[in-house]
Design a protein around this motif. Structure first.
Motif, short mmCIF file in Angstrom:
data_model
loop_
_atom_site.label_atom_id
_atom_site.label_comp_id
_atom_site.label_asym_id
_atom_site.label_seq_id
_atom_site.Cartn_x
_atom_site.Cartn_y
_atom_site.Cartn_z
N THR A 101 0.86 -1.17 0.00
CA THR A 101 0.00 0.00 0.00
C THR A 101 0.90 1.22 0.00
O THR A 101 1.72 1.39 0.91
CB THR A 101 -0.90 0.01 1.24
OG1 THR A 101 -1.66 -1.20 1.25
CG2 THR A 101 -1.84 1.19 1.23
N VAL A 102 0.78 2.06 -1.01
CA VAL A 102 1.64 3.22 -1.18
C VAL A 102 0.94 4.46 -0.63
O VAL A 102 -0.24 4.67 -0.88
CB VAL A 102 2.00 3.43 -2.67
CG1 VAL A 102 2.89 4.65 -2.85
CG2 VAL A 102 2.65 2.20 -3.24
N PHE A 103 1.69 5.28 0.13
CA PHE A 103 1.15 6.54 0.63
C PHE A 103 2.26 7.57 0.68
O PHE A 103 3.44 7.23 0.55
CB PHE A 103 0.51 6.34 2.02
CG PHE A 103 1.49 5.92 3.09
CD1 PHE A 103 2.09 6.85 3.90
CD2 PHE A 103 1.80 4.59 3.26
CE1 PHE A 103 2.98 6.47 4.88
CE2 PHE A 103 2.70 4.19 4.22
CZ PHE A 103 3.29 5.13 5.04
N GLU A 104 1.87 8.82 0.82
CA GLU A 104 2.84 9.91 0.93
C GLU A 104 2.93 10.34 2.38
O GLU A 104 1.91 10.51 3.05
CB GLU A 104 2.41 11.09 0.07
CG GLU A 104 2.52 10.84 -1.40
CD GLU A 104 2.16 12.06 -2.22
OE1 GLU A 104 2.09 13.17 -1.63
OE2 GLU A 104 1.96 11.92 -3.42
N ASP A 105 4.16 10.53 2.86
CA ASP A 105 4.32 10.99 4.24
C ASP A 105 4.23 12.51 4.28
O ASP A 105 3.94 13.16 3.28
CB ASP A 105 5.64 10.49 4.85
CG ASP A 105 6.86 11.06 4.14
OD1 ASP A 105 6.71 11.67 3.07
OD2 ASP A 105 7.97 10.89 4.67
N SER A 106 4.45 13.09 5.44
CA SER A 106 4.30 14.55 5.59
C SER A 106 5.33 15.32 4.78
O SER A 106 5.10 16.48 4.45
CB SER A 106 4.40 14.92 7.07
OG SER A 106 5.66 14.51 7.59
N ASN A 107 6.47 14.71 4.45
CA ASN A 107 7.49 15.38 3.65
C ASN A 107 7.23 15.28 2.16
O ASN A 107 7.95 15.88 1.36
CB ASN A 107 8.87 14.79 3.95
CG ASN A 107 9.27 15.00 5.39
OD1 ASN A 107 8.78 15.91 6.05
ND2 ASN A 107 10.15 14.16 5.89
N GLY A 108 6.23 14.52 1.75
CA GLY A 108 5.91 14.37 0.33
C GLY A 108 6.62 13.20 -0.32
O GLY A 108 6.51 13.00 -1.52
N LYS A 109 7.35 12.38 0.46
CA LYS A 109 8.03 11.22 -0.09
C LYS A 109 7.08 10.03 -0.10
O LYS A 109 6.20 9.92 0.73
CB LYS A 109 9.26 10.87 0.74
CG LYS A 109 10.35 11.90 0.68
CD LYS A 109 11.55 11.44 1.45
CE LYS A 109 12.65 12.48 1.40
NZ LYS A 109 13.82 12.05 2.16
N LYS A 110 7.28 9.14 -1.08
CA LYS A 110 6.46 7.94 -1.15
C LYS A 110 6.98 6.92 -0.15
O LYS A 110 8.17 6.65 -0.08
CB LYS A 110 6.50 7.33 -2.54
CG LYS A 110 5.67 8.06 -3.54
CD LYS A 110 5.61 7.30 -4.84
CE LYS A 110 4.75 8.01 -5.83
NZ LYS A 110 4.68 7.28 -7.10
N LYS A 111 6.07 6.36 0.62
CA LYS A 111 6.39 5.28 1.54
C LYS A 111 5.39 4.17 1.31
O LYS A 111 4.42 4.33 0.57
CB LYS A 111 6.33 5.77 2.99
CG LYS A 111 7.40 6.80 3.29
CD LYS A 111 7.73 6.76 4.73
CE LYS A 111 8.91 7.71 4.94
NZ LYS A 111 9.51 7.52 6.20
N PHE A 112 5.61 3.03 1.95
CA PHE A 112 4.73 1.89 1.71
C PHE A 112 4.54 1.08 2.99
O PHE A 112 5.30 1.18 3.93
CB PHE A 112 5.30 0.99 0.61
CG PHE A 112 6.60 0.34 0.98
CD1 PHE A 112 6.62 -0.92 1.53
CD2 PHE A 112 7.80 1.00 0.78
CE1 PHE A 112 7.81 -1.52 1.87
CE2 PHE A 112 8.99 0.41 1.12
CZ PHE A 112 9.00 -0.86 1.67
N ARG A 113 3.47 0.30 2.96
CA ARG A 113 3.16 -0.65 4.02
C ARG A 113 2.91 -2.00 3.35
O ARG A 113 2.15 -2.08 2.39
CB ARG A 113 1.89 -0.23 4.77
CG ARG A 113 2.15 0.09 6.21
CD ARG A 113 0.86 0.51 6.90
NE ARG A 113 0.82 1.97 6.91
CZ ARG A 113 -0.13 2.73 6.42
NH1 ARG A 113 -1.19 2.20 5.88
NH2 ARG A 113 -0.06 4.04 6.46
#
Length: 132
Positions: A101-113
């Protein structure tokens, strides 16, 4: 007397209810979080042992995964459906791919779970002993 009870209950309920401004802020931020984290995608990790490098990719489309796969493996194989994490090792490269599952963190970088997969149990039949 009844009106006094109704008045006390209404004052009590209104004192603990959030204001409309707080309700709007909470509902808007909740929707934004759901939209950001609802994207499904793929996490790819490639270790290249010929030049000792490693690369990480987070992509959201199957076409991007196929392009990355084709750039590392010069063959006519096509990557099929990815239901569970897959590791391909050919002696020169270690290719790992998993659905995330891809999401954007508060800095605007892509992260995943990582997705949670159910455990797989395979029952093997008991083999009979061989007597010579």
């Amino acid at each position: 007397m009844k009106t006094l009870y109704v008045l006390l209950i209404s004052v009590f309920c209104l004192s603990f209810c959030p204001t409309s401004i707080k309700v709007e802020k909470n509902s808007n931020s909740g929707l934004a979080k759901v939209e950001k984290s609802s994207n499904s995608g793929f996490y790819i990790f490639v270790e290249d042992f010929t030049d000792r490098t490693s690369h990480k990719y987070i992509v959201e489309t199957k076409d991007s995964v196929q392009n990355i796969f084709n750039s590392y493996f010069n063959s006519e194989l096509e990557l099929g459906n990815v239901d569970r994490p897959i590791t391909i090792y050919n002696g020169k490269r270690n290719f790992y791919i998993a659905r995330v599952t891809v999401f954007e963190d508060s800095n605007g970088k892509k992260k995943f779970r990582h997705l949670k997969y159910p455990k797989v149990y395979a029952k093997r039949p008991r083999l009979k002993q061989v007597v010579f």
